[in-house]
Design a protein around this motif. Structure first.
Motif, PDB file in Angstrom:
ATOM      1  N   THR A   1      67.355   0.752  16.310  1.00  0.00           N
ATOM      2  CA  THR A   1      66.049   0.822  15.421  1.00  0.00           C
ATOM      3  C   THR A   1      65.074   1.844  15.845  1.00  0.00           C
ATOM      4  O   THR A   1      65.094   2.384  16.964  1.00  0.00           O
ATOM      5  CB  THR A   1      65.251  -0.520  15.662  1.00  0.00           C
ATOM      6  N   VAL A   2      64.540   2.378  15.042  1.00  0.00           N
ATOM      7  CA  VAL A   2      63.417   3.709  15.157  1.00  0.00           C
ATOM      8  C   VAL A   2      62.275   3.037  14.653  1.00  0.00           C
ATOM      9  O   VAL A   2      61.996   2.607  13.580  1.00  0.00           O
ATOM     10  CB  VAL A   2      63.863   4.874  14.345  1.00  0.00           C
ATOM     11  N   ARG A   3      61.140   3.233  15.566  1.00  0.00           N
ATOM     12  CA  ARG A   3      59.816   2.673  15.387  1.00  0.00           C
ATOM     13  C   ARG A   3      58.779   3.991  15.387  1.00  0.00           C
ATOM     14  O   ARG A   3      59.103   4.800  16.372  1.00  0.00           O
ATOM     15  CB  ARG A   3      59.311   1.673  16.026  1.00  0.00           C
ATOM     16  N   SER A   4      57.836   4.038  14.641  1.00  0.00           N
ATOM     17  CA  SER A   4      57.049   5.158  14.673  1.00  0.00           C
ATOM     18  C   SER A   4      55.546   4.443  15.264  1.00  0.00           C
ATOM     19  O   SER A   4      55.133   3.272  14.938  1.00  0.00           O
ATOM     20  CB  SER A   4      56.346   5.589  13.083  1.00  0.00           C
TER      21      SER A   4
ATOM     22  N   HIS B   1      54.087  19.388  17.127  1.00  0.00           N
ATOM     23  CA  HIS B   1      53.967  20.330  15.808  1.00  0.00           C
ATOM     24  C   HIS B   1      52.888  21.328  16.443  1.00  0.00           C
ATOM     25  O   HIS B   1      51.701  21.389  16.183  1.00  0.00           O
ATOM     26  CB  HIS B   1      53.473  19.679  14.562  1.00  0.00           C
ATOM     27  N   HIS B   2      53.469  22.186  16.976  1.00  0.00           N
ATOM     28  CA  HIS B   2      52.643  23.507  17.731  1.00  0.00           C
ATOM     29  C   HIS B   2      53.028  24.721  17.185  1.00  0.00           C
ATOM     30  O   HIS B   2      54.220  25.126  16.766  1.00  0.00           O
ATOM     31  CB  HIS B   2      52.647  23.406  19.230  1.00  0.00           C
TER      32      HIS B   2
ATOM     33  N   GLU C   1      52.489  14.278   9.779  1.00  0.00           N
ATOM     34  CA  GLU C   1      53.776  14.704   8.772  1.00  0.00           C
ATOM     35  C   GLU C   1      54.772  15.006   9.576  1.00  0.00           C
ATOM     36  O   GLU C   1      56.045  14.502   9.333  1.00  0.00           O
ATOM     37  CB  GLU C   1      53.371  15.657   7.756  1.00  0.00           C
ATOM     38  N   PHE C   2      54.649  15.877  10.448  1.00  0.00           N
ATOM     39  CA  PHE C   2      55.707  16.284  11.399  1.00  0.00           C
ATOM     40  C   PHE C   2      56.245  14.905  12.230  1.00  0.00           C
ATOM     41  O   PHE C   2      57.437  14.779  12.509  1.00  0.00           O
ATOM     42  CB  PHE C   2      55.199  17.297  12.211  1.00  0.00           C
ATOM     43  N   GLU C   3      55.435  13.981  12.696  1.00  0.00           N
ATOM     44  CA  GLU C   3      55.855  13.104  13.500  1.00  0.00           C
ATOM     45  C   GLU C   3      56.551  11.869  12.505  1.00  0.00           C
ATOM     46  O   GLU C   3      57.688  11.469  13.074  1.00  0.00           O
ATOM     47  CB  GLU C   3      54.516  12.037  13.808  1.00  0.00           C
TER      48      GLU C   3
ATOM     49  N   MET D   1      61.596  15.201  23.588  1.00  0.00           N
ATOM     50  CA  MET D   1      60.681  15.993  22.815  1.00  0.00           C
ATOM     51  C   MET D   1      60.921  16.913  21.802  1.00  0.00           C
ATOM     52  O   MET D   1      62.018  17.677  21.916  1.00  0.00           O
ATOM     53  CB  MET D   1      59.741  16.889  23.750  1.00  0.00           C
ATOM     54  N   VAL D   2      60.660  16.611  20.734  1.00  0.00           N
ATOM     55  CA  VAL D   2      60.831  17.376  19.200  1.00  0.00           C
ATOM     56  C   VAL D   2      59.629  18.266  19.212  1.00  0.00           C
ATOM     57  O   VAL D   2      58.664  17.949  18.894  1.00  0.00           O
ATOM     58  CB  VAL D   2      61.069  16.354  18.247  1.00  0.00           C
TER      59      VAL D   2
END
Length: 183
Positions: free
Chosen positions: A25-28, A62-63, A5-7, A89-90
């Motif tokens: 463009t943004v791709r997952s 997500h740490h 979910e964080f991604e 890095m997010v």
């Protein structure tokens, strides 16, 4: 919130700050081929600027504990292997000093996402309970999220920290539009 979910949250964040005038463009979870194999990248941002194609690799972490230097080093290795122009890095956790220093030395941007409940802290002498996250957002008009973007500062060894929100995405838009080769 789960890691997956964080991604997706990060992908939505990147899509929300689409810079005007760029073929963006943004791709997952795009698989990107490197010189040493294929990598599943949490998110990729591709855009054209001044007739050049750019690739930004984005890793979402997500740490609960601060992000270590080693995670930023792995992202840098991926950047070098696939020939990307930028890396971001997010994280939902802060970065350790070594992670920030490494990112700064290699031109990697670090973004920390925080929620309103972490942005606002209250103490009450009359025993009233602290505001809930939703109450804080509504009462103080806090954004659903706020993020801190860490990039190299103007002077050697300096780090520039900028706030990014859905209403104020300019810092992230500016960073995406700069033509800075990896160091």
């Amino acid at each position: 919130m789960t890691s997956a979910e964080f991604e997706e949250f990060v992908v939505d964040l990147l899509r929300s700050v689409e810079p005007a005038g760029l073929d963006f463009t943004v791709r997952s979870h795009e698989t990107v081929r490197g010189v040493d194999g294929d990598y599943d990248i949490d998110a990729t941002v591709r855009y054209a600027f001044l007739g050049m194609d750019f690739l930004v690799l984005v890793e979402a972490k997500h740490h609960r504990h601060p992000i270590k230097r080693e995670l930023v080093q792995v992202l840098h290795q991926k950047l070098m292997s696939v020939g990307a122009q930028k890396a971001l890095m997010v994280s939902s956790a802060p970065y350790q000093r070594g992670a920030v220093a490494f990112a700064q030395a290699h031109g990697i941007a670090l973004l920390t996402v925080t929620e309103g409940r972490y942005t606002f802290e209250t103490k009450s002498a009359d025993g009233q309970p602290a505001l809930t996250r939703q109450q804080a957002w509504d009462y103080f008009d806090l954004p659903t999220f706020a993020a801190h973007l860490y990039t190299p500062g103007e002077s050697p060894g300096a780090t520039l920290v900028q706030l990014v929100t859905p209403a104020e995405p300019a810092a992230l838009q500016d960073w995406l539009g700069k033509d800075e080769p990896p160091r």
